[in-house]
Design a protein around this motif. Structure first.
Motif, PDB file in Angstrom:
ATOM      1  N   THR A  23       3.580  -0.389  11.640  1.00  0.00           N
ATOM      2  CA  THR A  23       4.354  -0.196  10.409  1.00  0.00           C
ATOM      3  C   THR A  23       4.187   1.224   9.884  1.00  0.00           C
ATOM      4  OG1 THR A  23       4.000  -2.510   9.869  1.00  0.00           O
ATOM      5  CG2 THR A  23       4.788  -1.103   8.095  1.00  0.00           C
ATOM      6  N   TYR A  24       2.959   1.733   9.991  1.00  0.00           N
ATOM      7  CA  TYR A  24       2.650   3.079   9.538  1.00  0.00           C
ATOM      8  C   TYR A  24       3.560   4.107  10.208  1.00  0.00           C
ATOM      9  CZ  TYR A  24      -0.065   7.378   8.941  1.00  0.00           C
ATOM     10  OH  TYR A  24      -0.475   8.653   8.653  1.00  0.00           O
ATOM     11  N   ILE A  25       3.741   3.943  11.504  1.00  0.00           N
ATOM     12  CA  ILE A  25       4.594   4.876  12.249  1.00  0.00           C
ATOM     13  C   ILE A  25       6.071   4.581  11.992  1.00  0.00           C
ATOM     14  CG2 ILE A  25       5.283   5.621  14.569  1.00  0.00           C
ATOM     15  CD1 ILE A  25       2.328   4.959  15.398  1.00  0.00           C
ATOM     16  N   TYR A  26       6.385   3.281  12.041  1.00  0.00           N
ATOM     17  CA  TYR A  26       7.789   2.849  11.927  1.00  0.00           C
ATOM     18  C   TYR A  26       8.459   3.364  10.654  1.00  0.00           C
ATOM     19  CZ  TYR A  26      11.813  -0.314  11.989  1.00  0.00           C
ATOM     20  OH  TYR A  26      13.069  -0.833  11.985  1.00  0.00           O
ATOM     21  N   ILE A  27       7.767   3.215   9.517  1.00  0.00           N
ATOM     22  CA  ILE A  27       8.415   3.547   8.240  1.00  0.00           C
ATOM     23  C   ILE A  27       8.589   5.046   8.028  1.00  0.00           C
ATOM     24  CG2 ILE A  27       7.695   1.463   7.032  1.00  0.00           C
ATOM     25  CD1 ILE A  27       5.516   3.147   5.716  1.00  0.00           C
ATOM     26  N   ARG A  28       7.996   5.855   8.921  1.00  0.00           N
ATOM     27  CA  ARG A  28       8.247   7.288   8.817  1.00  0.00           C
ATOM     28  C   ARG A  28       9.642   7.622   9.322  1.00  0.00           C
ATOM     29  NH1 ARG A  28       4.108  10.190   7.346  1.00  0.00           N
ATOM     30  NH2 ARG A  28       2.139   9.064   7.154  1.00  0.00           N
ATOM     31  N   LEU A  66      -5.016  -6.497  -6.144  1.00  0.00           N
ATOM     32  CA  LEU A  66      -5.622  -5.236  -5.707  1.00  0.00           C
ATOM     33  C   LEU A  66      -4.671  -4.065  -5.910  1.00  0.00           C
ATOM     34  CD1 LEU A  66      -7.629  -6.118  -2.484  1.00  0.00           C
ATOM     35  CD2 LEU A  66      -8.399  -5.931  -4.845  1.00  0.00           C
ATOM     36  N   ALA A  67      -3.384  -4.320  -5.762  1.00  0.00           N
ATOM     37  CA  ALA A  67      -2.409  -3.241  -5.966  1.00  0.00           C
ATOM     38  C   ALA A  67      -2.107  -3.021  -7.446  1.00  0.00           C
ATOM     39  CB  ALA A  67      -1.126  -3.541  -5.203  1.00  0.00           C
ATOM     40  N   GLY A  68      -2.764  -3.831  -8.303  1.00  0.00           N
ATOM     41  CA  GLY A  68      -2.628  -3.603  -9.739  1.00  0.00           C
ATOM     42  C   GLY A  68      -1.361  -4.170 -10.352  1.00  0.00           C
ATOM     43  N   ALA A  84       0.828  -1.203   0.000  1.00  0.00           N
ATOM     44  CA  ALA A  84       0.000   0.000   0.000  1.00  0.00           C
ATOM     45  C   ALA A  84       0.865   1.255   0.000  1.00  0.00           C
ATOM     46  CB  ALA A  84      -0.936  -0.005   1.213  1.00  0.00           C
ATOM     47  N   VAL A  85       1.969   1.203   0.729  1.00  0.00           N
ATOM     48  CA  VAL A  85       2.899   2.336   0.761  1.00  0.00           C
ATOM     49  C   VAL A  85       3.434   2.617  -0.636  1.00  0.00           C
ATOM     50  CG1 VAL A  85       5.188   3.065   1.537  1.00  0.00           C
ATOM     51  CG2 VAL A  85       3.574   2.060   3.164  1.00  0.00           C
ATOM     52  N   ARG A  86       3.871   1.534  -1.301  1.00  0.00           N
ATOM     53  CA  ARG A  86       4.424   1.698  -2.652  1.00  0.00           C
ATOM     54  C   ARG A  86       3.404   2.325  -3.597  1.00  0.00           C
ATOM     55  NH1 ARG A  86       6.455  -3.456  -1.568  1.00  0.00           N
ATOM     56  NH2 ARG A  86       4.907  -4.488  -2.849  1.00  0.00           N
ATOM     57  N   ASN A 115       9.508   5.105  -1.109  1.00  0.00           N
ATOM     58  CA  ASN A 115      10.637   4.391  -1.695  1.00  0.00           C
ATOM     59  C   ASN A 115      10.953   3.102  -0.960  1.00  0.00           C
ATOM     60  OD1 ASN A 115      11.064   6.386  -3.651  1.00  0.00           O
ATOM     61  ND2 ASN A 115      12.083   7.647  -2.087  1.00  0.00           N
ATOM     62  N   GLN A 116      10.397   2.978   0.250  1.00  0.00           N
ATOM     63  CA  GLN A 116      10.523   1.713   0.971  1.00  0.00           C
ATOM     64  C   GLN A 116       9.999   0.609   0.077  1.00  0.00           C
ATOM     65  OE1 GLN A 116      11.460   0.772   4.094  1.00  0.00           O
ATOM     66  NE2 GLN A 116      10.655  -1.291   4.026  1.00  0.00           N
ATOM     67  N   SER A 117      10.782  -0.419  -0.144  1.00  0.00           N
ATOM     68  CA  SER A 117      10.360  -1.421  -1.122  1.00  0.00           C
ATOM     69  C   SER A 117      10.391  -2.827  -0.571  1.00  0.00           C
ATOM     70  CB  SER A 117      11.258  -1.346  -2.352  1.00  0.00           C
ATOM     71  OG  SER A 117      12.575  -1.691  -1.972  1.00  0.00           O
ATOM     72  N   GLY A 118       9.924  -2.985   0.677  1.00  0.00           N
ATOM     73  CA  GLY A 118       9.957  -4.303   1.328  1.00  0.00           C
ATOM     74  C   GLY A 118       9.238  -5.379   0.529  1.00  0.00           C
ATOM     75  N   GLN A 119       9.454  -6.613   0.934  1.00  0.00           N
ATOM     76  CA  GLN A 119       8.824  -7.843   0.368  1.00  0.00           C
ATOM     77  C   GLN A 119       9.125  -8.051  -1.091  1.00  0.00           C
ATOM     78  OE1 GLN A 119       5.969 -10.431  -1.245  1.00  0.00           O
ATOM     79  NE2 GLN A 119       7.116 -10.828   0.546  1.00  0.00           N
TER      80      GLN A 119
END
Lengths: 209, 209, 209
Positions: free
Chosen positions: B78-83, B139-141, B26-28, C205-209
């Motif tokens: 994860t939402y907080i961590y990746i910031r 879902l992420a296409g 989702a982040v990507r 840019n985090q590209s985990g998994q």
């Protein structure tokens, strides 16, 4: 060979053909062996699985393992075959038309067994016929072919409707099935040869929602 | 800690890891918070949900709410961590391998509980292991990663087969589970490090169907 | 008109509107008539179908055929209408907001009827509200709009939570439903007009998994 046996063998043939189309889609996408097996499996049993879930009846391939063996055989055979030969596309399309026809009638009959209303019966027939191919195309990252292809969903819808009417008319399942399967098959074969298609919607610039 | 407890905690760990991979996808794609929560949830419970629907048994997370709390926790964390930080990719891949291994064995065992035939058991194990990730990617296409990735579905298929054989052999669930989980995990870890992959199908120009 | 009747008519209105959004997506993709009908149907009943499967209760449209007739009517009407006129986009968005609100509350209430835990109830409400649209976008080959759109899933999540709290508070289903439906509807309408959106995740840019 009784009529029920005949439907059963046609069902296995449809499963075999749909598995092959799934595997060939995997080939086009350069998937590896097991990715291809997954695609072959969902293509072959996807429609019937969702039908059985909605009817709340045991999912057919959990009860009759032969369907999974047919898929495995079709996948391995195709895997080896295409290294040496090319499938005649026309044969594949004809067999696919037969699979669509058989799956549609089997799905409609199963919904009738549960005493459901006619519109539900028609929808179940269509879902059984087309959902496997839709899932295949979505997983392969393509807009489902059915949405573009000449008279595909249309053949299935008409076949399911004709099956219900013919059953009322003849009161004999065998005749109704033969009429409906023949109709779907011939419609598809005609469409393939004539490249016939329904007109798409006009006004593609409408951009609601 | 009993063995069953051990499997349960591994299952929660698998859920946590899969939720994180959903959130990172989702982040990507720059999804917003709740879109990301949806993606994390389907990734974590998608495979098990479809398994339970096909087995016609109550869907696990409707009975044990802790799975949803784990997903919520993983997502917010994860939402907080990746910031502030970046996930070490290798750790994530190792944990994902463990999740795949555990989900495969749990899915196979659940199918065995219902007395299903071996090919169905294997398919159920594989579906539990890989469907969540497939849904995430669709879902992420994206074309599902599993279809391209080194020895992913393959590890799951082999793990499910080995679990069934080992169970026959040892007649002790604990040992069979340890062997199968270990196999899937090590296969994946080896594949990640060696970038190993099965050969894709040749003849990509074949364009059947 | 009793309150239950009111909810029923709102549900049919939601079905109608969601079917129209499915048909308009088909128009944009130039699908043919029956492809468009499939898309309209899954958009309108997709969320409720998955909800009923997970709750292991008969799928609603197999029991009440009127839902299928509403979809058929909406599709044919829209098919003809857009050849001559254009839908006012704002009206469509408002009706869609109402559909989302009603579906969310109906899904949450149905989960409550089965005595499920609060997080499951909230998830069921959200799934009923948003899954149909997600399936529509996936089939049309787009990243689901919900993942990008201003406060869409968010409105549904908040609506489901508020419904559960209001039910506890008022102990009257009618009031709780009105409060929750009103909240989702107003949130969406406000978001549409203000183009409001939650911030997306940083660090793409985090590209985990």
């Amino acid at each position: 060979m009784s009529f029920i046996d005949g439907i059963f063998y046609l069902d296995l043939l449809g499963t075999l053909v749909f598995a092959i189309t799934g595997l060939l889609a995997a080939v086009r996408k350069q998937l590896d062996l097991f990715g291809a097996l997954v695609l072959a499996t969902v293509t072959a049993v996807g429609g019937g699985t969702i039908r059985d879930l909605i009817l709340d009846t045991p999912v057919f391939w959990t009860q009759q393992v032969i369907y999974l063996y047919v898929i495995l055989f079709a996948s391995v055979f195709t895997y080896i075959y295409i290294r040496f030969f090319t499938f005649p596309n026309k044969l594949l399309l004809w067999l696919d038309a037969l699979g669509l026809a058989v799956f549609t009638v089997i799905g409609a009959q199963k919904a009738l067994d549960f005493g459901l209303a006619v519109p539900v019966v028609v929808l179940m027939g269509v879902m059984t016929g087309v959902l496997g191919g839709i899932i295949r195309d979505v997983l392969a990252g393509e807009v489902p072919l059915i949405f573009r292809k000449e008279i595909y969903a249309t053949a299935s819808v008409l076949g399911a409707i004709v099956y219900v009417i013919a059953l009322e008319w003849f009161a004999v399942m065998e005749w109704a099935a033969i009429v409906a399967i023949g109709l779907v098959f011939l419609l598809r074969v005609w469409a393939i040869h004539a490249k016939a298609s329904l007109p798409t919607f006009g006004n593609p610039n409408q951009s609601g929602q």
